[in-house]
Design a protein around this motif. Sequence first.
Motif, mmCIF file in Angstrom:
data_model
loop_
_atom_site.group_PDB
_atom_site.id
_atom_site.type_symbol
_atom_site.label_atom_id
_atom_site.label_comp_id
_atom_site.label_asym_id
_atom_site.label_seq_id
_atom_site.Cartn_x
_atom_site.Cartn_y
_atom_site.Cartn_z
ATOM 1 N N MET A 63 0.840 -1.191 0.000
ATOM 2 C CA MET A 63 0.000 0.000 0.000
ATOM 3 C C MET A 63 0.875 1.240 0.000
ATOM 4 N N GLU A 64 0.306 2.338 -0.449
ATOM 5 C CA GLU A 64 1.022 3.611 -0.465
ATOM 6 C C GLU A 64 0.836 4.324 0.862
ATOM 7 N N MET A 65 1.898 4.945 1.331
ATOM 8 C CA MET A 65 1.837 5.772 2.531
ATOM 9 C C MET A 65 1.842 7.224 2.093
ATOM 10 N N GLY A 66 0.682 7.866 2.158
ATOM 11 C CA GLY A 66 0.566 9.233 1.695
ATOM 12 C C GLY A 66 0.585 10.255 2.822
ATOM 13 N N LYS A 67 0.397 11.490 2.452
ATOM 14 C CA LYS A 67 0.412 12.611 3.392
ATOM 15 C C LYS A 67 -0.597 12.409 4.511
ATOM 16 N N HIS A 68 -0.139 12.594 5.741
ATOM 17 C CA HIS A 68 -0.941 12.501 6.956
ATOM 18 C C HIS A 68 -1.390 11.075 7.279
ATOM 19 N N GLN A 69 -0.704 10.105 6.715
ATOM 20 C CA GLN A 69 -0.940 8.717 7.083
ATOM 21 C C GLN A 69 0.216 8.222 7.948
ATOM 22 N N ALA A 70 -0.106 7.336 8.882
ATOM 23 C CA ALA A 70 0.912 6.796 9.774
ATOM 24 C C ALA A 70 0.946 5.276 9.642
ATOM 25 N N LEU A 71 2.148 4.741 9.557
ATOM 26 C CA LEU A 71 2.303 3.284 9.647
ATOM 27 C C LEU A 71 2.595 2.933 11.096
ATOM 28 N N TRP A 72 2.216 1.726 11.476
ATOM 29 C CA TRP A 72 2.192 1.317 12.885
ATOM 30 C C TRP A 72 2.533 -0.161 12.893
ATOM 31 N N ASN A 116 -2.579 -1.611 9.984
ATOM 32 C CA ASN A 116 -1.266 -1.004 10.179
ATOM 33 C C ASN A 116 -1.157 0.415 9.638
ATOM 34 N N VAL A 117 -2.243 0.968 9.112
ATOM 35 C CA VAL A 117 -2.213 2.321 8.568
ATOM 36 C C VAL A 117 -3.396 3.105 9.122
ATOM 37 N N ILE A 118 -3.120 4.291 9.635
ATOM 38 C CA ILE A 118 -4.182 5.167 10.108
ATOM 39 C C ILE A 118 -3.935 6.568 9.560
ATOM 40 N N THR A 119 -4.973 7.361 9.500
ATOM 41 C CA THR A 119 -4.887 8.731 8.993
ATOM 42 C C THR A 119 -5.214 9.701 10.116
ATOM 43 N N LEU A 120 -4.350 10.698 10.298
ATOM 44 C CA LEU A 120 -4.547 11.708 11.325
ATOM 45 C C LEU A 120 -4.261 13.078 10.734
ATOM 46 N N PRO A 121 -5.001 14.106 11.122
ATOM 47 C CA PRO A 121 -4.638 15.460 10.718
ATOM 48 C C PRO A 121 -3.386 15.892 11.478
ATOM 49 N N PRO A 122 -2.558 16.732 10.888
ATOM 50 C CA PRO A 122 -1.304 17.125 11.557
ATOM 51 C C PRO A 122 -1.508 17.876 12.859
ATOM 52 N N GLU A 123 -2.706 18.451 13.040
ATOM 53 C CA GLU A 123 -2.978 19.185 14.285
ATOM 54 C C GLU A 123 -3.550 18.291 15.384
ATOM 55 N N ALA A 124 -3.731 17.003 15.105
ATOM 56 C CA ALA A 124 -4.266 16.082 16.110
ATOM 57 C C ALA A 124 -3.310 16.011 17.302
ATOM 58 N N LEU A 125 -3.881 15.841 18.494
ATOM 59 C CA LEU A 125 -3.082 15.840 19.716
ATOM 60 C C LEU A 125 -1.962 14.799 19.692
ATOM 61 N N PRO A 126 -2.192 13.565 19.199
ATOM 62 C CA PRO A 126 -1.076 12.607 19.166
ATOM 63 C C PRO A 126 0.123 13.119 18.372
ATOM 64 N N ILE A 127 -0.124 13.815 17.274
ATOM 65 C CA ILE A 127 0.974 14.340 16.469
ATOM 66 C C ILE A 127 1.633 15.529 17.179
#
Length: 289
Positions: A63-72, A116-127
Amino acid sequence: MVNSFGFRYTNEDHHLFKLVSIGHEIRRDARYHWDGMKREGSGVIFQFTLKGTGRLRIGEEQMEMGKHQALWVQIPSDHAYWYPPDAVEPWEFIWIRFEGIRGEGLRKELIGLHSNVITLPPEALPITLLWKLYEDVNHKQIGDRFDLSLRIYEWLLALQRFLQSKEAVSQHEIPASYRKVASHIDHHYASDLSLDHLAEVAGLNKYYLCKMFPLYYHVSTMDYLRNRRIEKAAELLQNPHLSIKEIASRSGYHEVGYFGKVFHKMMGMSPSSYRENAGRHEDFLRLLE
């Protein structure tokens, strides 16, 4: 550009999270490649894409890992991620690697069904917390191993909170095929609903349905069906004129004995006991995972 920091611990504190490494990188070379079965050590890696794209392989699936996606991913495990040789833009990301206190167990609990892939906005608290930890490490403003463990735990809780709120998406955000399955169960829970039948309702492969349904409803397809049946049974048990056998049948259970076992497992008491204490229960029961 590579700016990373590694840590070594002199004390074996198995009750603490351990920060193995953290970093911020920009990669534009196809030599950037990690194989989860070949790299040394252990732990869990969370890597969040800021710009560009990378590639991730989990088993046979790519799969492709694009902008604002996280691998885990866990180390070791059958995965790999790399900078694609045909990419036109550098891959920029921030990452953390940690271990200890059921790290992989937490990963599975947070993400569900080994996604193994989740999407988060860059302003999300975890980031935000991840950047804060990185900056504090970069400027040598971190405490001891206990402080680092607490920071990782805080980050994990923020990630858990985000995922629970993020994945409890509104109905219009859930793909129509999965909403169709949930609605079909809601209206036909008393019928003999097999996984094959529900896959036909969705128009999906049943294995894909099993993998993706929990990402939207937090439970497996069949557990969702079980919950709706037990909720209906609890409602019907407040009617003293219905027999347990009839209630079981109306709830989708053709064997009273099996119905009793499932009900007891979910409610902590038999259907008869629940009926006897009906006045102490809510008028409406909703089972939550």
